[in-house]
Design a protein around this motif. Sequence first.
Motif, PDB file in Angstrom:
ATOM      1  N   ALA A 179      29.250  16.113  34.514  1.00 17.74           N
ATOM      2  CA  ALA A 179      29.237  14.659  34.726  1.00 17.74           C
ATOM      3  C   ALA A 179      29.395  14.332  36.204  1.00 17.74           C
ATOM      4  N   PHE A 180      30.293  15.039  36.886  1.00 15.18           N
ATOM      5  CA  PHE A 180      30.483  14.826  38.321  1.00 15.18           C
ATOM      6  C   PHE A 180      29.177  15.080  39.078  1.00 15.18           C
ATOM      7  N   GLN A 181      28.497  16.165  38.724  1.00 17.81           N
ATOM      8  CA  GLN A 181      27.241  16.495  39.389  1.00 17.81           C
ATOM      9  C   GLN A 181      26.183  15.434  39.104  1.00 17.81           C
ATOM     10  N   ALA A 182      26.140  14.953  37.874  1.00 14.97           N
ATOM     11  CA  ALA A 182      25.147  13.949  37.499  1.00 14.97           C
ATOM     12  C   ALA A 182      25.383  12.630  38.220  1.00 14.97           C
ATOM     13  N   LEU A 183      26.629  12.293  38.463  1.00 18.04           N
ATOM     14  CA  LEU A 183      26.941  11.043  39.174  1.00 18.04           C
ATOM     15  C   LEU A 183      26.430  11.072  40.610  1.00 18.04           C
ATOM     16  N   GLY A 184      26.231  12.269  41.147  1.00 22.55           N
ATOM     17  CA  GLY A 184      25.711  12.406  42.497  1.00 22.55           C
ATOM     18  C   GLY A 184      24.261  12.859  42.545  1.00 22.55           C
ATOM     19  N   ASP A 185      23.592  12.838  41.414  1.00 23.73           N
ATOM     20  CA  ASP A 185      22.196  13.276  41.333  1.00 23.73           C
ATOM     21  C   ASP A 185      21.295  12.379  42.179  1.00 23.73           C
ATOM     22  N   TRP A 225      31.620  -0.898  35.241  1.00 20.91           N
ATOM     23  CA  TRP A 225      31.887  -0.971  33.802  1.00 20.91           C
ATOM     24  C   TRP A 225      32.678   0.254  33.343  1.00 20.91           C
ATOM     25  N   ALA A 226      32.278   1.426  33.806  1.00 28.04           N
ATOM     26  CA  ALA A 226      32.977   2.652  33.417  1.00 28.04           C
ATOM     27  C   ALA A 226      34.437   2.604  33.849  1.00 28.04           C
ATOM     28  N   LEU A 227      34.691   2.077  35.029  1.00 36.78           N
ATOM     29  CA  LEU A 227      36.076   1.966  35.496  1.00 36.78           C
ATOM     30  C   LEU A 227      36.882   1.004  34.632  1.00 36.78           C
ATOM     31  N   ARG A 271      18.468  11.234  41.406  1.00 36.21           N
ATOM     32  CA  ARG A 271      17.710  10.291  40.580  1.00 36.21           C
ATOM     33  C   ARG A 271      18.631   9.203  40.034  1.00 36.21           C
ATOM     34  N   ALA A 272      18.267   7.961  40.271  1.00 38.04           N
ATOM     35  CA  ALA A 272      19.101   6.835  39.839  1.00 38.04           C
ATOM     36  C   ALA A 272      19.268   6.818  38.324  1.00 38.04           C
ATOM     37  N   SER A 273      18.223   7.182  37.589  1.00 41.64           N
ATOM     38  CA  SER A 273      18.306   7.163  36.130  1.00 41.64           C
ATOM     39  C   SER A 273      19.347   8.159  35.617  1.00 41.64           C
ATOM     40  N   VAL A 274      19.461   9.281  36.296  1.00 37.98           N
ATOM     41  CA  VAL A 274      20.462  10.283  35.907  1.00 37.98           C
ATOM     42  C   VAL A 274      21.863   9.776  36.219  1.00 37.98           C
ATOM     43  N   ARG A 275      22.008   9.170  37.360  1.00 36.85           N
ATOM     44  CA  ARG A 275      23.318   8.630  37.734  1.00 36.85           C
ATOM     45  C   ARG A 275      23.731   7.524  36.768  1.00 36.85           C
ATOM     46  N   LEU A 276      22.770   6.706  36.371  1.00 34.31           N
ATOM     47  CA  LEU A 276      23.061   5.616  35.431  1.00 34.31           C
ATOM     48  C   LEU A 276      23.536   6.167  34.089  1.00 34.31           C
ATOM     49  N   ARG A 277      22.835   7.160  33.578  1.00 32.00           N
ATOM     50  CA  ARG A 277      23.227   7.746  32.290  1.00 32.00           C
ATOM     51  C   ARG A 277      24.597   8.414  32.384  1.00 32.00           C
ATOM     52  N   PHE A 330      22.029  -1.169  42.812  1.00 27.55           N
ATOM     53  CA  PHE A 330      22.937  -2.170  42.263  1.00 27.55           C
ATOM     54  C   PHE A 330      23.257  -1.904  40.795  1.00 27.55           C
ATOM     55  N   PHE A 331      22.217  -1.600  39.991  1.00 29.85           N
ATOM     56  CA  PHE A 331      22.453  -1.461  38.553  1.00 29.85           C
ATOM     57  C   PHE A 331      23.316  -0.235  38.242  1.00 29.85           C
ATOM     58  N   VAL A 332      23.253   0.786  39.106  1.00 27.14           N
ATOM     59  CA  VAL A 332      24.132   1.937  38.907  1.00 27.14           C
ATOM     60  C   VAL A 332      25.562   1.572  39.305  1.00 27.14           C
ATOM     61  N   ARG A 333      25.707   0.842  40.400  1.00 26.71           N
ATOM     62  CA  ARG A 333      27.053   0.400  40.807  1.00 26.71           C
ATOM     63  C   ARG A 333      27.692  -0.443  39.712  1.00 26.71           C
TER      64      ARG A 333
END
Length: 224
Positions: free
Chosen positions: A14-20, A63-65, A22-28, A55-58
Amino acid sequence: MTTTTTQDEDRERAFQALGDGRASVRLRAALAVGTTPDPRYVDKLVERCAYEREFFVRDMLTWALTRHPVSVTLPRLLREVRSERAQARSQALHTLSKIGDRRAWPAITRALLSDADDEVARSAWRTAVVLVPEGEETGLATVLATQLGRGERATQTSLSRALIALGDVIAPVLRAATAAPDPRVRAHALATERLLHDPDTGFEFAIDEARRVVALGGSGRMGR
């Protein structure tokens, strides 16, 4: 393989994906972290907020926080509003407004409300209106009024909305500002006063009308 090991591996992925890249990967990844909250994700989520370009990932990170315990997120966000990085301050403030815990109110300082970065200041204005304790609205309105006339229309619109959200306590502050030496301040105060009394008036119309009034040498109440 133990359950603990599996959980650790999942968290690392999950940590790695958050820094991917690709925005779509970070969003998921942000969605997944928010869906199954774990306090050990909080530092990474806050860290990503400071650097996330989309913006949409931020927004998903925020939301996650909000899905995590306030006892964990609040101290970390309060540290972040003092960051040297403008986006870190802005996003931390935005997240605090979504959490809505008034224990964060002392962190909304005059320095943040007048931050040199427009996005930080706008986030601080919105957050302050959400968190202001009962009875302190007038003091907040007085500080916010020092920012009248600031920036372009998007910034001025944000400030007007924040002031109006405080209600009728802003009326004396706006009235005083209509006599300010700076014509931009006078026009912004007049436009905000118009919007306070006539919420259906759009900001574009109100500010254009206010500027005409000021250009003609007036500072009185505009027609309604």
